[in-house]
Motif scaffolding. Structure first.
Motif, short mmCIF file in Angstrom:
data_model
loop_
_atom_site.label_atom_id
_atom_site.label_comp_id
_atom_site.label_asym_id
_atom_site.label_seq_id
_atom_site.Cartn_x
_atom_site.Cartn_y
_atom_site.Cartn_z
N THR A 5 44.63 54.41 48.23
CA THR A 5 43.91 53.64 47.24
C THR A 5 42.42 53.94 47.29
OG1 THR A 5 45.56 51.90 47.51
CG2 THR A 5 43.54 51.29 46.38
N ILE A 9 38.07 49.45 46.16
CA ILE A 9 39.00 48.37 45.85
C ILE A 9 39.93 48.10 47.03
CG2 ILE A 9 40.99 49.62 44.87
CD1 ILE A 9 40.70 47.60 42.47
N LEU A 13 40.57 44.38 48.53
CA LEU A 13 41.90 43.79 48.72
C LEU A 13 42.12 43.36 50.16
CD1 LEU A 13 44.06 46.21 46.51
CD2 LEU A 13 43.22 43.93 45.93
N PHE A 53 48.79 36.93 43.14
CA PHE A 53 47.87 37.86 42.47
C PHE A 53 47.48 38.99 43.42
CE2 PHE A 53 43.53 39.23 41.48
CZ PHE A 53 43.68 39.62 40.16
N GLN A 54 47.28 38.68 44.69
CA GLN A 54 46.93 39.69 45.68
C GLN A 54 48.05 40.71 45.85
OE1 GLN A 54 44.47 40.75 47.17
NE2 GLN A 54 44.96 41.56 49.19
N SER A 57 48.14 42.96 42.88
CA SER A 57 47.02 43.91 42.90
C SER A 57 47.28 45.04 43.89
CB SER A 57 45.72 43.18 43.26
OG SER A 57 45.42 42.18 42.31
N ALA A 60 49.77 47.32 42.32
CA ALA A 60 49.23 48.06 41.18
C ALA A 60 48.30 49.18 41.62
CB ALA A 60 48.49 47.10 40.24
N TYR A 61 47.57 48.97 42.72
CA TYR A 61 46.57 49.96 43.14
C TYR A 61 47.00 50.78 44.35
CZ TYR A 61 43.19 47.82 39.99
OH TYR A 61 42.52 47.36 38.87
N GLY A 71 38.79 47.61 36.36
CA GLY A 71 39.69 47.05 37.34
C GLY A 71 38.96 46.29 38.44
N GLN A 75 39.07 42.22 39.32
CA GLN A 75 39.34 41.69 40.66
C GLN A 75 38.25 40.71 41.11
OE1 GLN A 75 42.07 42.30 42.65
NE2 GLN A 75 42.97 43.40 40.93
#
Length: 412
Positions: A5, A9, A13, A53-54, A57, A60-61, A71, A75
């Motif tokens: 990743t 980001i 995360l 949501f975490q 994410s 997704a990433y 993005g 976040q």
């Protein structure tokens, strides 16, 4: 899971994962150990939504090497909203952890541009203001604490502005310095490659001078013995071309050593010279000038004409590989301070890898592109010009050479 990743980001995360754990422990400890009456179930519900949501994410990433700014903005917006809701359920502006709203601003200052940073800063200030407005009346008037809370809000706004301005400016300065260092490093590597090529070319030219001289002597002897032999007569032109090229190289080397290279040249004169050379070396190609050279004077040196000729030779090679016999040449004037010479062939065009690397480093190519284009690009950059290559929408490749014009002040 976040190994591939985007680093920015990925750090966000990981930080949020730790924050979720800390939030859960803090809520449970305050309710069960300290016996404070807080909205336990709503708080746990918000933390649960944040955890979902975490996870979404992270999923997704997980394979995104370069995250888009939008993005990262989404976040950080989510972080501000989740934190605002948690604070509103646990005391609002009176919560000692309300200053955590500064954290998204710090992250935005490092990872986002000026607009994204301004958006997050305004969002965090708006969130704090909303928490302050929605405070119960008895909390504001108890022991006259309204002035204290307003002072805390002013302090938060000032802190957010200072963080956004100072850290944002420092981050932009660091990024600019990194770009400058990267360009200098790239030019240094290219210069080292050019020095190696220059030494190899000089050595090979020196080694070729003696065999060519011997061939010239053999040719003259054979010509005396067999003056009417057609095969021997045909040897005259290639040997003459070899001698001319060696003489030109020696003269060019002397000019470069003595730094006698900066000379002005008229664009019309350059066009005539290029046209004559193409007609001489490539009579099978149809040279089409889309327009005449404008009245302009360029800063030239001993390498400018060979550099442009390299591009024309590559265009001819691309045509010949696809049985095409037409070259389109034209002049453009992007602005009053520069002029552009454009070459279009009708070959296969550039591949994506060639478009990414041409002119920047040595690269293998079946069409003979790579070394010649890199040398040409180095020449144009030395003259404060540039080389742009791209594929034509109707087929073929285009090479655009942009060079600065000589004005009356620079001529003087």
């Amino acid at each position: 899971m976040l190994i591939k990743t985007d680093p920015a980001i990925s750090r966000l995360l990981m930080l949020r994962s730790g924050a979720i754990v800390v939030q859960l422990i803090a809520v449970l400890s305050v309710y069960f150990l300290l016996d404070h009456q807080i909205a336990l179930m709503p708080l746990l519900g918000v933390i649960a939504v944040e955890a979902v949501f975490q996870l979404a994410s992270v999923f997704a990433y997980r394979q995104v090497n370069q995250a888009k700014p939008a993005g990262m903005l989404m976040q950080l917006t989510a972080d501000v909203l989740f934190l605002t809701i948690l604070l509103s359920l646990s005391g609002g502006a009176t919560n000692a952890f309300v200053s955590l709203l500064l954290l998204p601003i710090m992250i935005a200052a490092i990872t986002l541009g000026a607009r994204g940073l301004a958006y997050i800063a305004v969002l965090a200030i708006a969130a704090y203001s909303l928490l302050l407005i929605k405070m119960p009346e008895h909390s504001m008037h108890q022991i006259n604490m309204s002035g204290h809370f307003i002072s805390m809000w002013v302090n938060f706004v000032l802190s957010a502005c200072v963080i956004a301005l100072v850290i944002g400016a420092m981050n932009r300065a660091l990024q600019q310095r990194e770009r400058t260092i990267s360009k200098v490093r790239e030019k240094q590597l290219r210069s080292e490659q050019l020095v190696i090529l220059d030494g190899a070319a000089a050595q090979i030219t020196h080694q070729l001078a003696t065999p060519i001289a011997n061939l010239q002597l053999l040719f003259e002897e054979l010509l005396e013995e067999h003056p009417n032999n057609d095969v021997i007569q045909q040897m005259r032109i290639p040997l003459s071309q070899c001698r001319t090229q060696l003489d030109d190289f020696r003269m060019l080397s002397v000019q470069l050593r003595n730094k006698q290279t900066q000379v002005p040249i008229e664009s019309k004169q350059l066009q005539v010279k290029l046209n004559d050379t193409l007609l001489l070396h490539y009579p099978d190609q149809q040279i089409i000038w889309l327009n005449e050279a404008p009245e302009a004077t360029l800063q030239s040196d001993a390498m400018l004409f060979p550099a442009i000729l390299n591009l024309l030779q590559n265009a001819v090679i691309a045509n010949q590989k696809h049985a095409q016999m037409q070259l389109e040449l034209s002049w453009q004037q992007p602005d009053v301070q520069s002029i552009a010479f454009v070459v279009r062939d009708f070959g296969a065009g550039f591949s994506p890898s060639q478009l990414a690397e041409l002119g920047g480093q040595l690269m293998p190519s079946e069409q003979g592109m790579g070394i010649a284009v890199m040398l040409s690009n180095a020449t144009f950059e030395r003259l404060n010009g540039s080389l742009t290559v791209y594929n034509h929408p109707e087929g073929g490749a285009v090479a655009k050479v942009t060079l600065p014009l000589l004005t009356a002040e620079t001529k003087a």
